[in-house]
Scaffold this motif. Structure first.
Motif, PDB file in Angstrom:
ATOM      1  N   UNK A  83     -29.179  30.546  73.872  1.00  6.85           N
ATOM      2  CA  UNK A  83     -28.883  29.729  74.461  1.00  6.85           C
ATOM      3  C   UNK A  83     -27.926  28.406  73.709  1.00  6.85           C
ATOM      4  N   UNK A  84     -29.707  27.928  73.985  1.00  4.24           N
ATOM      5  CA  UNK A  84     -29.665  26.626  73.662  1.00  4.24           C
ATOM      6  C   UNK A  84     -29.330  26.333  72.282  1.00  4.24           C
ATOM      7  N   UNK A  85     -29.741  26.795  70.979  1.00  2.44           N
ATOM      8  CA  UNK A  85     -29.170  27.184  70.110  1.00  2.44           C
ATOM      9  C   UNK A  85     -27.414  27.230  69.830  1.00  2.44           C
ATOM     10  N   UNK A  86     -26.894  28.105  70.845  1.00  2.00           N
ATOM     11  CA  UNK A  86     -25.526  27.936  70.828  1.00  2.00           C
ATOM     12  C   UNK A  86     -24.538  27.049  71.346  1.00  2.00           C
ATOM     13  N   UNK A  87     -25.744  26.130  72.257  1.00  2.00           N
ATOM     14  CA  UNK A  87     -24.993  24.595  72.777  1.00  2.00           C
ATOM     15  C   UNK A  87     -24.743  24.025  71.741  1.00  2.00           C
ATOM     16  N   UNK A  88     -26.035  24.136  71.203  1.00  2.00           N
ATOM     17  CA  UNK A  88     -25.607  22.796  69.823  1.00  2.00           C
ATOM     18  C   UNK A  88     -23.790  22.789  69.029  1.00  2.00           C
ATOM     19  N   UNK A  89     -24.302  24.316  68.648  1.00  2.00           N
ATOM     20  CA  UNK A  89     -22.979  24.660  67.724  1.00  2.00           C
ATOM     21  C   UNK A  89     -21.562  24.945  68.544  1.00  2.00           C
ATOM     22  N   UNK A  90     -21.886  25.254  69.328  1.00  2.00           N
ATOM     23  CA  UNK A  90     -20.185  24.935  70.894  1.00  2.00           C
ATOM     24  C   UNK A  90     -20.344  23.895  70.822  1.00  2.00           C
ATOM     25  N   UNK A  91     -20.740  22.214  71.337  1.00  2.00           N
ATOM     26  CA  UNK A  91     -20.907  21.479  71.534  1.00  2.00           C
ATOM     27  C   UNK A  91     -20.274  20.991  70.306  1.00  2.00           C
TER      28      UNK A  91
END
Length: 126
Positions: A83-91
């Protein structure tokens, strides 16, 4: 209703459209990280997410819109600890978008072709 299709993304792996436009709304089917040139799923979580965003951009462009038009994002993860890694790419993907879309992220047991993530979006023509 009109179908939106581009050959700059992988063909659907089933009997469905890449996207459909209805009354100014564009509904994009879920995308997994398939590279349209090789036809294969990208290796690794980050590479899959980045490929998904490239594929979404190509479909949005074919519809005559961009990320700015996305109003809702649904994300499916086979490993919720990403989830955290996803959020970094998503941001990074949405960094230039003034109003960020609504979103849901769901942990799922498995996805087609062994993908680690699937993303679908709904957009609206302004």
């Amino acid at each position: 209703m009109r179908e939106i299709r581009t050959n700059r993304t992988p063909s659907p792996v089933g009997p469905y459209s890449q996207a459909v436009e209805v009354n100014g709304f564009i509904f994009l089917s879920g995308q997994i990280g398939i590279d349209p040139e090789s036809g294969k799923l990208r290796e690794g979580f980050k590479a899959q997410v980045e490929q998904i965003f490239k594929n979404l951009d190509a479909i949005l462009e074919e519809a005559g819109i961009s990320r700015e038009n996305i109003v809702k994002v649904n994300i499916y993860l086979t490993d919720i600890t990403k989830f955290k890694e996803l959020n970094e790419i998503y941001e990074e993907y949405f960094k230039d978008v003034k109003v960020k879309p609504a979103r849901v992220t769901v942990g799922v047991k498995e996805l087609p072709l062994g993908a680690e993530v699937e993303i679908e979006v709904t957009a609206v023509k302004k």
